[in-house]
Scaffold this active site. Structure first.
Site, PDB file in Angstrom:
ATOM      1  N   HIS A   1      -4.395  -6.403  -8.984  1.00 54.44           N
ATOM      2  CA  HIS A   1      -5.374  -5.356  -8.689  1.00 54.44           C
ATOM      3  C   HIS A   1      -6.769  -5.971  -8.684  1.00 54.44           C
ATOM      4  CE1 HIS A   1      -6.981  -1.326  -8.433  1.00 54.44           C
ATOM      5  NE2 HIS A   1      -7.855  -1.664  -9.365  1.00 54.44           N
TER       6      HIS A   1
ATOM      7  N   LEU B   1       4.938   3.958  -5.393  1.00 54.53           N
ATOM      8  CA  LEU B   1       6.379   3.847  -5.660  1.00 54.53           C
ATOM      9  C   LEU B   1       6.812   4.972  -6.602  1.00 54.53           C
ATOM     10  CD1 LEU B   1       6.384  -0.015  -6.119  1.00 54.53           C
ATOM     11  CD2 LEU B   1       7.429   1.244  -4.219  1.00 54.53           C
TER      12      LEU B   1
ATOM     13  N   MET C   1       0.793  -1.226   0.000  1.00 51.50           N
ATOM     14  CA  MET C   1       0.000   0.000   0.000  1.00 51.50           C
ATOM     15  C   MET C   1       0.831   1.286   0.000  1.00 51.50           C
ATOM     16  SD  MET C   1      -2.951  -1.269  -0.260  1.00 51.50           S
ATOM     17  CE  MET C   1      -4.102   0.050   0.097  1.00 51.50           C
TER      18      MET C   1
HETATM   19  C1  GRF Z   1      -5.912  -7.771  -2.873  1.00 51.19           C
HETATM   20  O1  GRF Z   1      -7.277  -7.645  -3.136  1.00 51.19           O
HETATM   21  C2  GRF Z   1      -5.101  -7.201  -4.003  1.00 51.19           C
HETATM   22  O2  GRF Z   1      -5.711  -7.311  -5.237  1.00 51.19           O
HETATM   23  C3  GRF Z   1      -5.000  -5.743  -3.633  1.00 51.19           C
HETATM   24  O3  GRF Z   1      -4.885  -5.722  -2.237  1.00 51.19           O
HETATM   25  C4  GRF Z   1      -5.472  -6.908  -1.701  1.00 51.19           C
HETATM   26  C5  GRF Z   1      -4.402  -7.561  -0.900  1.00 51.19           C
HETATM   27  O4  GRF Z   1      -4.867  -8.708  -0.244  1.00 51.19           O
HETATM   28  N1  GRF Z   1      -3.902  -5.112  -4.318  1.00 51.19           N
HETATM   29  P1  GRF Z   1      -3.832  -9.730   0.368  1.00 51.19           P
HETATM   30  O5  GRF Z   1      -2.952  -8.950   1.331  1.00 51.19           O
HETATM   31  O6  GRF Z   1      -3.063 -10.323  -0.750  1.00 51.19           O
HETATM   32  O7  GRF Z   1      -4.666 -10.728   1.105  1.00 51.19           O
END
Ligand code: GRF
Length: 218
Positions: free
Chosen positions: A113, A97, A94
């Protein structure tokens, strides 16, 4: 020693279920990537415990202790170099970059995504898809470029939106698909069968696409 397997880092910030799916697929002896490092920008990320329990090298680079994005990224880059990382999978990472970091990993860094890009870039994708009344939603594995949630698409999976869906139920069905297409996308990148031409990604073995890379309606 299986040196042919591409040393891959998975970058997480939280739960890490996609990282878990990647670690589990990469246990297959013929899988062309090994998860050589799980790196989190949050020391308390739940995913780190799973990685540790599996004997996967883990590290936390806490973004909060750095003066700026680039200092934080230089620290991450040093760790990636130390672990001789060749490929990166962002999995619920999160932090935005910088072009500098993305430039280091151009063509070697994937993201997952929770939407069918280019629709629903950004956050709260499931809420927004339901509010718009779309009937098809899904997920995308793509190369990372400087613009957020853009970049050549490697794989997508579609999920039907059901009448009774809430953001949570829809997210859960999309997540199941993420766990299939992300390892499949890494398999192809690490196996050297992907070619990027403009925005399009071509795969040498397209005729043998695993089910997770095909449209579920096929
Ligand atoms: C997932 O839905 C992914 O697509 C998004 O963030 C979420 C991460 O979930 N980028 P996790 O940490 O992999 O369980």
């Amino acid at each position: 020693m299986t040196t042919w397997r591409k040393r891959t880092a998975v970058l997480i910030s939280g739960r890490g279920s996609n990282m878990q799916a990647l670690v589990e697929r990469a246990r297959e002896p013929s899988f062309p990537a090994e998860i050589a490092l799980v790196l989190s920008n949050r020391p308390e990320a739940a995913g780190l415990s799973f990685a540790k329990s599996q004997g996967v090298a883990c590290a936390a680079v806490d973004h909060k202790i750095y003066a700026g994005r680039e200092e934080f990224e230089r620290s991450m880059q040093a760790l990636l170099d130390l672990h001789r990382i060749e490929l990166i999978c962002l999995a619920g990472f999160m932090r935005l970059l910088t072009p500098w970091f993305i430039g280091q990993w151009r063509g070697r860094m994937l993201n997952i995504h929770p939407a069918l890009l280019p629709a629903y870039r950004g956050l709260n994708t499931h809420e927004r898809a339901l509010a718009d009344g779309v009937k098809i939603h899904g997920c995308t594995a793509h190369f990372v470029v400087p613009a957020m949630d853009e970049g050549p698409i490697v794989a997508q999976a579609a999920v039907a939106v059901l009448d009774g869906d809430t953001p949570a139920t829809l997210a859960a069905r999309v997540l199941e698909q993420e766990h299939l297409i992300y390892p499949a996308a890494l398999e192809r990148l690490a196996g050297g069968s992907l070619h990027i031409l403009g925005n399009r990604v071509f795969c040498d073995d397209e005729t043998e696409a695993p089910a997770a890379l095909r449209n579920p309606a096929d």
